[in-house]
Design a protein around this motif. Structure first.
Motif, PDB file in Angstrom:
ATOM      1  N   ASP B 199       0.810  -1.221   0.000  1.00 39.35           N
ATOM      2  CA  ASP B 199       0.000   0.000   0.000  1.00 39.35           C
ATOM      3  C   ASP B 199       0.845   1.274   0.000  1.00 39.35           C
ATOM      4  O   ASP B 199       0.502   2.247  -0.658  1.00 39.35           O
ATOM      5  CB  ASP B 199      -0.904   0.048   1.250  1.00 39.35           C
ATOM      6  CG  ASP B 199      -2.009  -0.992   1.183  1.00 39.35           C
ATOM      7  OD1 ASP B 199      -2.175  -1.603   0.102  1.00 39.35           O
ATOM      8  OD2 ASP B 199      -2.692  -1.193   2.199  1.00 39.35           O
ATOM      9  N   HIS B 200       1.924   1.280   0.799  1.00 37.96           N
ATOM     10  CA  HIS B 200       2.659   2.528   0.985  1.00 37.96           C
ATOM     11  C   HIS B 200       3.928   2.629   0.161  1.00 37.96           C
ATOM     12  O   HIS B 200       4.428   3.724  -0.068  1.00 37.96           O
ATOM     13  CB  HIS B 200       3.003   2.731   2.468  1.00 37.96           C
ATOM     14  CG  HIS B 200       1.803   3.019   3.318  1.00 37.96           C
ATOM     15  ND1 HIS B 200       0.906   2.049   3.699  1.00 37.96           N
ATOM     16  CD2 HIS B 200       1.332   4.177   3.839  1.00 37.96           C
ATOM     17  CE1 HIS B 200      -0.048   2.602   4.429  1.00 37.96           C
ATOM     18  NE2 HIS B 200       0.185   3.880   4.536  1.00 37.96           N
ATOM     19  N   PHE B 201       4.481   1.499  -0.237  1.00 41.82           N
ATOM     20  CA  PHE B 201       5.719   1.553  -1.020  1.00 41.82           C
ATOM     21  C   PHE B 201       5.500   1.066  -2.461  1.00 41.82           C
ATOM     22  O   PHE B 201       6.414   1.069  -3.250  1.00 41.82           O
ATOM     23  CB  PHE B 201       6.834   0.743  -0.333  1.00 41.82           C
ATOM     24  CG  PHE B 201       7.444   1.439   0.854  1.00 41.82           C
ATOM     25  CD1 PHE B 201       8.677   2.045   0.755  1.00 41.82           C
ATOM     26  CD2 PHE B 201       6.770   1.505   2.066  1.00 41.82           C
ATOM     27  CE1 PHE B 201       9.246   2.699   1.841  1.00 41.82           C
ATOM     28  CE2 PHE B 201       7.322   2.159   3.151  1.00 41.82           C
ATOM     29  CZ  PHE B 201       8.566   2.760   3.037  1.00 41.82           C
ATOM     30  N   HIS B 202       4.256   0.633  -2.733  1.00 41.84           N
ATOM     31  CA  HIS B 202       3.904   0.185  -4.074  1.00 41.84           C
ATOM     32  C   HIS B 202       4.921  -0.789  -4.638  1.00 41.84           C
ATOM     33  O   HIS B 202       5.402  -0.640  -5.758  1.00 41.84           O
ATOM     34  CB  HIS B 202       3.709   1.394  -4.996  1.00 41.84           C
ATOM     35  CG  HIS B 202       2.858   2.447  -4.363  1.00 41.84           C
ATOM     36  ND1 HIS B 202       1.516   2.245  -4.073  1.00 41.84           N
ATOM     37  CD2 HIS B 202       3.149   3.687  -3.880  1.00 41.84           C
ATOM     38  CE1 HIS B 202       1.025   3.319  -3.463  1.00 41.84           C
ATOM     39  NE2 HIS B 202       1.996   4.207  -3.333  1.00 41.84           N
ATOM     40  N   MET B 203       5.289  -1.753  -3.814  1.00 43.58           N
ATOM     41  CA  MET B 203       6.202  -2.788  -4.272  1.00 43.58           C
ATOM     42  C   MET B 203       5.828  -4.097  -3.602  1.00 43.58           C
ATOM     43  O   MET B 203       5.037  -4.123  -2.648  1.00 43.58           O
ATOM     44  CB  MET B 203       7.654  -2.405  -3.959  1.00 43.58           C
ATOM     45  CG  MET B 203       7.977  -2.309  -2.478  1.00 43.58           C
ATOM     46  SD  MET B 203       9.656  -1.659  -2.157  1.00 43.58           S
ATOM     47  CE  MET B 203      10.672  -3.048  -2.664  1.00 43.58           C
ATOM     48  N   GLU B 204       6.362  -5.172  -4.105  1.00 48.09           N
ATOM     49  CA  GLU B 204       6.125  -6.479  -3.499  1.00 48.09           C
ATOM     50  C   GLU B 204       7.102  -6.671  -2.333  1.00 48.09           C
ATOM     51  O   GLU B 204       8.302  -6.425  -2.498  1.00 48.09           O
ATOM     52  CB  GLU B 204       6.328  -7.594  -4.535  1.00 48.09           C
ATOM     53  CG  GLU B 204       5.103  -7.838  -5.399  1.00 48.09           C
ATOM     54  CD  GLU B 204       3.886  -8.210  -4.549  1.00 48.09           C
ATOM     55  OE1 GLU B 204       3.948  -9.215  -3.806  1.00 48.09           O
ATOM     56  OE2 GLU B 204       2.877  -7.471  -4.619  1.00 48.09           O
ATOM     57  N   PRO B 205       6.609  -7.122  -1.185  1.00 46.52           N
ATOM     58  CA  PRO B 205       7.509  -7.312  -0.036  1.00 46.52           C
ATOM     59  C   PRO B 205       8.716  -8.177  -0.381  1.00 46.52           C
ATOM     60  O   PRO B 205       9.819  -7.941   0.132  1.00 46.52           O
ATOM     61  CB  PRO B 205       6.619  -7.971   1.020  1.00 46.52           C
ATOM     62  CG  PRO B 205       5.256  -8.082   0.454  1.00 46.52           C
ATOM     63  CD  PRO B 205       5.205  -7.373  -0.846  1.00 46.52           C
TER      64      PRO B 205
END
Lengths: 440, 440
Positions: B199-205
């Protein structure tokens, strides 16, 4: 193994000069060889390590500023061009909020840990804390003083009872159960807890038996009226301690004579005092005022030379009634606009940075309203934020929440965001005046 | 100096028996001489220290229960009749919520600290963590595993990056800045953080590069579906660790083969497994299930003999693919009704105690509603509380808030108190059934 000067805080500052200068020469050579940042700084100043033989020679070296540290870490993440140890040798990293939303980092090696722990044990000894003392710790352990203080307390052999924040019931219970005689907290928490004890335990705080209240993390302990109130409530001595995130968790500590904070780290750090306007060195003498400047003389990772702390202090010299001869200080302010919210450093420019990330919903203009004299601020911090036209009421409500939550998450403090229409806040052509004092 | 068996976790459990029994005999003598609680326990059982020569002899000693520890601390505060060291020698005290609102305390001496730190360093080594590892720590440092784990990480020489809870932005930022490869957190936080990153970094963990996720503080890491989800999200290995507040922060640790948690403390603690119903000892062998019982064999303060942990476990033996020969376990439940809310142990009886202190506004009857399988519970925990007749709406609203705040303060968890009219909740003549599972 660290090289220390056991009795250092019982000697007048000047007599340590030889010992400090041996370490200074070694450190300057180390820094020059291992830190690209300082090699470049020395080159630009036209000096070589050999030019720095005495404390007096330090004046040849330009200051190091917090801005430079941030820039150094931007260029070479994560610890910066000034770092002089490999990440492999770093055993712990602390982060501080810095002047933008991006944290700055301080790493320590095992050797640096040993130095910090030694200094922290001295801070406690100076307070009059010993092996028999029972210390309830009501500050955050994540807060960088916390986990370092744990090691200092354990090295001294006192009993460490960590409770942390947000558990007042347990703080009081532990004080009672262990007949604790020392409480570590922020000065504002000491006042809050006094009322809590009266309301929830129906007793006077002074009947809890606390003898020493060690306060730090924010100013207040040095203000006579704040101190008097806490001492009356608790029937104890309020003792201050002070450090610096980039140099050591604590470097100054007050003794039970309460006549200022003794410098207790002279075998690891050299202090200079400068006029914050001219940058000129002011000799350490009774009554002088100025900004503290630190030079590490026994530091492996993140060593700093002539670091401007922005702490404004007043000096006291001469033998203290406790017998210690090291110089003492009171902190009288800051030379920048840093605020301190519940022990967390917050820079108005960092708040502006975070708010600006909400463009285009906001204009980027903000104003921070202070109800207390800076730098100390009680949360929530009221912040006016200009919004663009056309937002519905529910969009505004969501925006307020989102900004507050992002500020909490990025800068670790609680705010009360007040949205104001575009064009409401005053503009400044040159330097933004982000902070306004109201009802101070 | 602690006497340790360096390669202990590479040996099958039985081969350590001689070494353990030397320490056991010494410890039993020490406990008998220094702990009034155990002297009395031995007297009542009609045994003397000389009767305990082998691990098999331990069956002669009655169990020690959590209730006894609480009672022991009530009779002789703060550390109890079972404590065997003077408070002067205690360097740290941890408190746990216990089964009533009153915390129970565990003290450690410098020697005990050394043992814990040794065990914690082994926990990390077993995970595959080394000097080059960069560990972001996203659990509370006040949480007792936290400040102990700090010491273990620093002893190992890995890089410790403490962030704590409630600062997800900074957790992610630090992982990125340090290319951290290890994350310590609770399993529920690992799932929450995965969504936060999206949601906040717009990346896959998984693009953050975490290789090892060490989870603990609550069950979940051992549940295949929970583990699979975290590993998919993060592209990492989820490794579990488990300890016990009264014995050591951690005693079992999973290796990268993920075939159960290795027992890694056999030079400091003897494990027995018992049938929780009959109390009979079950020999440690592949596939057996039972309750873990601990006996400290190298402990100065708060030493416990045959302490019933209430942890239900399943055993796995035989050489692991990693080469270690020590037995392994999975935790499969609890033999009491303890709940775990965000890593904090909460006993329904303690909740009832706290609520009852609000008499006469409440009847004292409560019911805890669980939406998940116990012991793991996500906050806020819904608790029905019976109120007496005649309270106005505003009195009820104030009462709800006050109970929630007192529960938070005394038992350190967040609740959602639902007031219900007097006589609504079912009564039980013998043993109160305080917990009801709904939608599980």
């Amino acid at each position: 193994m660290i090289l220390k000067f056991e009795s250092e805080f019982n000697e007048p500052y000047v007599e340590l000069k030889d010992f400090q200068e041996i370490k200074l020469r070694k450190q300057i050579k180390y820094v020059y060889e291992n830190s690209p940042f300082y090699r470049e700084k020395f080159r630009q100043a036209g000096i070589s390590p050999e030019d720095i033989q005495t404390i007096g020679d330090l004046e040849k070296v330009p200051f190091t500023t917090k801005d430079e540290i941030r820039e150094s870490q931007r260029i070479q993440p994560p610890l910066g061009l000034h770092a002089a140890a490999s990440l492999e040798d770093v055993i712990r990293v602390h982060s501080s909020s810095g002047t933008t939303g991006k944290p700055t980092y301080v790493g320590i090696t095992r050797h640096d840990w040993d130095v910090w722990t030694e200094i922290l044990a001295r801070v406690l000894k100076t307070h009059g804390i010993g092996r028999d003392s029972r210390i309830v710790f009501a500050m955050g352990l994540t807060f960088f003083v916390g986990s370092s203080m744990k090691d200092g307390i354990e090295r001294l052999g006192a009993t460490f009872i960590p409770i942390g924040t947000g558990a007042s019931e347990r703080v009081v219970q532990s004080i009672q159960d262990f007949q604790a005689d020392v409480l570590f907290c922020t000065p504002s928490y000491a006042s809050y807890l006094a009322e809590y004890v009266r309301d929830h335990f129906h007793m006077e705080p002074k009947d809890l038996g606390i003898k020493i209240m060690s306060v730090g993390g924010e100013p207040g302990g040095g203000l006579p009226e704040v101190r008097r109130k806490i001492e009356q409530d608790w029937g104890c001595k309020v003792l201050e301690a002070m450090g610096n995130a980039d140099m050591a968790p604590v470097l100054f500590s007050e003794c039970p004579e309460q006549d200022g904070m003794h410098f207790i780290g002279s075998d690891f750090v050299i202090c200079e005092i400068i006029d914050p306007k001219t940058g000129k060195t002011i000799p350490i003498a009774d009554g002088v005022e100025g900004e503290l400047v630190y030079t590490a003389i026994d530091r492996e990772c993140c060593p700093l030379v002539r670091f401007r702390t922005r702490d404004l202090i007043r000096v006291k010299t001469g033998e203290c009634k406790c017998g210690r001869k090291s110089f003492r200080i009171r902190c009288i302010g800051r030379t920048d606009d840093m605020l301190i919210v519940r022990g967390v450093n917050v820079f108005p420019s960092a708040i502006k940075d975070v708010v600006s990330s909400f463009r285009p919903q906001v204009t980027g203009e903000i104003r921070i309203l202070l109800k207390q004299k800076p730098p100390l601020v009680h949360p929530p911090l009221p912040i006016q934020v200009e919004v663009e036209d056309g937002l519905t009421e529910s969009e505004q409500s969501a925006l307020k929440k989102e900004i507050e939550s992002t500020l909490r998450s990025k800068l670790i403090f609680t705010s009360d965001v007040q949205l104001v229409p575009k064009g409401t806040l005053p503009r400044f052509e040159m330097k933004a005046k982000l902070v306004q004092e109201i009802n101070v």
